[in-house]
Design a protein around this motif. Structure first.
Motif, mmCIF file in Angstrom:
data_model
loop_
_atom_site.group_PDB
_atom_site.id
_atom_site.type_symbol
_atom_site.label_atom_id
_atom_site.label_comp_id
_atom_site.label_asym_id
_atom_site.label_seq_id
_atom_site.Cartn_x
_atom_site.Cartn_y
_atom_site.Cartn_z
ATOM 1 N N VAL A 219 -14.967 0.542 -8.738
ATOM 2 C CA VAL A 219 -13.672 0.777 -9.368
ATOM 3 C C VAL A 219 -12.600 0.118 -8.500
ATOM 4 O O VAL A 219 -12.560 0.334 -7.288
ATOM 5 C CB VAL A 219 -13.389 2.278 -9.536
ATOM 6 N N LEU A 220 -11.743 -0.671 -9.127
ATOM 7 C CA LEU A 220 -10.737 -1.451 -8.413
ATOM 8 C C LEU A 220 -9.323 -0.985 -8.726
ATOM 9 O O LEU A 220 -9.044 -0.490 -9.817
ATOM 10 C CB LEU A 220 -10.813 -2.929 -8.830
ATOM 11 N N HIS A 221 -8.411 -1.240 -7.787
ATOM 12 C CA HIS A 221 -6.982 -1.142 -8.059
ATOM 13 C C HIS A 221 -6.586 -2.261 -9.020
ATOM 14 O O HIS A 221 -5.857 -2.057 -9.979
ATOM 15 C CB HIS A 221 -6.203 -1.257 -6.747
ATOM 16 N N ASN A 222 -7.020 -3.473 -8.730
ATOM 17 C CA ASN A 222 -6.946 -4.627 -9.620
ATOM 18 C C ASN A 222 -5.551 -5.238 -9.765
ATOM 19 O O ASN A 222 -5.335 -6.069 -10.641
ATOM 20 C CB ASN A 222 -7.471 -4.253 -11.024
ATOM 21 N N ASP A 223 -4.608 -4.872 -8.880
ATOM 22 C CA ASP A 223 -3.267 -5.443 -9.035
ATOM 23 C C ASP A 223 -2.466 -5.389 -7.733
ATOM 24 O O ASP A 223 -1.293 -4.989 -7.732
ATOM 25 C CB ASP A 223 -2.501 -4.707 -10.141
ATOM 26 N N ALA A 224 -3.086 -5.820 -6.627
ATOM 27 C CA ALA A 224 -2.367 -5.822 -5.341
ATOM 28 C C ALA A 224 -1.474 -7.050 -5.266
ATOM 29 O O ALA A 224 -1.650 -7.940 -4.427
ATOM 30 C CB ALA A 224 -3.359 -5.796 -4.176
ATOM 31 N N ASN A 225 -0.502 -7.111 -6.175
ATOM 32 C CA ASN A 225 0.404 -8.256 -6.194
ATOM 33 C C ASN A 225 1.583 -8.022 -5.256
ATOM 34 O O ASN A 225 1.740 -6.944 -4.682
ATOM 35 C CB ASN A 225 0.859 -8.581 -7.623
ATOM 36 N N ASP A 226 2.437 -9.034 -5.117
ATOM 37 C CA ASP A 226 3.492 -8.972 -4.108
ATOM 38 C C ASP A 226 4.621 -8.007 -4.460
ATOM 39 O O ASP A 226 5.500 -7.756 -3.624
ATOM 40 C CB ASP A 226 4.054 -10.366 -3.821
ATOM 41 N N LEU A 227 4.611 -7.446 -5.663
ATOM 42 C CA LEU A 227 5.579 -6.414 -6.022
ATOM 43 C C LEU A 227 4.983 -5.013 -5.912
ATOM 44 O O LEU A 227 5.718 -4.027 -5.950
ATOM 45 C CB LEU A 227 6.091 -6.637 -7.449
ATOM 46 N N ASN A 228 3.679 -4.920 -5.781
ATOM 47 C CA ASN A 228 3.007 -3.618 -5.645
ATOM 48 C C ASN A 228 2.593 -3.306 -4.214
ATOM 49 O O ASN A 228 2.029 -2.243 -3.959
ATOM 50 C CB ASN A 228 1.767 -3.567 -6.544
ATOM 51 N N VAL A 229 2.830 -4.233 -3.293
ATOM 52 C CA VAL A 229 2.537 -4.011 -1.878
ATOM 53 C C VAL A 229 3.846 -3.655 -1.179
ATOM 54 O O VAL A 229 4.816 -4.423 -1.248
ATOM 55 C CB VAL A 229 1.905 -5.270 -1.246
ATOM 56 N N ILE A 230 3.879 -2.498 -0.528
ATOM 57 C CA ILE A 230 5.090 -2.003 0.123
ATOM 58 C C ILE A 230 4.981 -2.224 1.630
ATOM 59 O O ILE A 230 3.974 -1.865 2.250
ATOM 60 C CB ILE A 230 5.320 -0.512 -0.177
ATOM 61 N N VAL A 231 6.028 -2.817 2.198
ATOM 62 C CA VAL A 231 6.036 -3.195 3.610
ATOM 63 C C VAL A 231 7.027 -2.341 4.379
ATOM 64 O O VAL A 231 8.158 -2.121 3.934
ATOM 65 C CB VAL A 231 6.408 -4.686 3.763
ATOM 66 N N ALA A 232 6.595 -1.859 5.536
ATOM 67 C CA ALA A 232 7.475 -1.111 6.443
ATOM 68 C C ALA A 232 8.054 -2.079 7.465
ATOM 69 O O ALA A 232 7.324 -2.864 8.065
ATOM 70 C CB ALA A 232 6.693 0.000 7.141
#
Length: 357
Positions: A219-232
């Protein structure tokens, strides 16, 4: 799966069946009545749902009113995955699922004459990868690339053996379904691009039977795009704080989540191969890959790029007056053309020297 009942609103909140959407005041009352969460509330942008950010003394939360097209099982899949990751991979700040006063994590209400699913998640602080990456120095970019790989590796590792009946749904963005988009090839408006997409899709489809037998499926997340990755961005180096938005989850090849993360990050870089190598290094430190997966990675990256071209082509054909559909395609097509001239093992060659089986 737990049973549920449709909940009626208290009459002193509002008459929900007369409304198409909730106002911030009504959403605030809803959060107070069923979750005992109070604070300043504001609307958040959303493609299809209604989202509200609530700033309270106990923390920040997001009340999410799902579009009627989302089934309860689909949203239960998302919630169960986030709860599993919070338990298994606490090093990252996944959105936390809050249970209502009745103990349920997903409530059902009649709103606007339709049944809507409502839930509350913790708000994940930070900025999106897309917003941050352009302002970083080269050394910081490399640190962030490795952090991205590590976060996606934790995501894969955390969902290992995770199961849910809704994960087997047919999803347009599942790479396993790339052959279903074959007819869109004829509608690509650039002959050279069409030939390139045709070649890469043919290679992917030819190898699919073998991959179904030999590559891990999960089972995948399937959408680790640059708007769904949060950076500290604290005092030290930038690092990935969380991956959000679980709406594209599906069952597919384990390798796909890494390929997707690489596709989006590579589009920001002058040297996309070096970027991908650093992401892979971070990933395998958390989730080792089989040699067969490493050997297939670049083909998966190319397939995801082609998948994006074909999905955009279909969307544009169905809504030709929407100018936004093709905007994101500039980076996709540029990266596809760049990788077409790169050796097929360029990204993973350093990792093939050691066994990951």
């Amino acid at each position: 799966m737990s049973t549920y009942t449709t909940i009626s609103f208290p009459c002193n909140i509002f008459c929900a069946d007369l409304m198409d959407v909730l106002t911030p005041v009504e959403a605030s009352q809803l959060a107070d009545w069923y979750w005992r969460i109070r604070g300043d509330i504001s609307m958040l942008p959303s493609y299809a749902d209604q989202n509200f950010r609530i700033r309270s003394d106990a923390g920040d939360y997001v009340l999410k009113v799902a579009n009627p097209s989302w089934s309860r099982m689909d949203l239960d899949l998302e919630n169960q995955a986030m709860m599993t990751l919070a338990e298994r991979e606490p090093a990252l700040r996944w959105p936390q699922v809050l249970c209502a006063l009745n103990g349920q994590h997903l409530l059902t209400f009649p709103i606007g004459g339709q049944i809507r699913q409502v839930r509350i998640l913790s708000f994940v602080p930070g900025r999106t990868y897309a917003d941050v990456i352009g302002s970083l120095a080269p050394a910081q970019r490399a640190v962030l690339h490795e952090s991205l790989g590590g976060a996606v590796g934790r995501l894969t590792r955390g969902l290992q053996d995770f199961q849910h009946p809704a994960a087997d749904r047919l999803h347009d963005w599942n790479l396993m379904r790339l052959p279903a988009l074959h007819d869109e090839m004829a509608h690509i408006d650039d002959a050279a691009l069409q030939a390139m997409v045709q070649a890469h899709v043919d290679v992917f489809c030819e190898r699919l039977p073998s991959w179904h037998e030999n590559l891990p499926v999960t089972v995948l997340h399937n959408d680790a795009n640059d708007l769904n990755v949060i950076v500290a961005l604290d005092d030290g180096d930038p690092c990935v704080n969380a991956v959000i938005d679980f709406g594209d989850m599906c069952t597919s090849f384990r390798l796909a989540d890494l390929a997707i993360a690489c596709v989006y990050a590579m589009q920001h870089e002058a040297d996309p191969v070096a970027c991908a190598r650093t992401i892979v290094r971070g990933y395998v430190a958390q989730c080792p890959l089989r040699r067969t997966e490493l050997e297939a990675l670049q083909t998966f990256i190319l397939a995801r790029l082609c998948h994006s071209v074909l999905m955009a082509t279909r969307a544009h054909r169905e809504a030709p007056d929407n100018p936004f559909i093709m905007v994101s395609q500039q980076g996709v097509r540029r990266l596809l053309r760049h990788l077409a001239g790169v050796d097929r093992d360029a990204i993973v060659r350093p990792f093939l020297e050691s066994s990951h089986d």
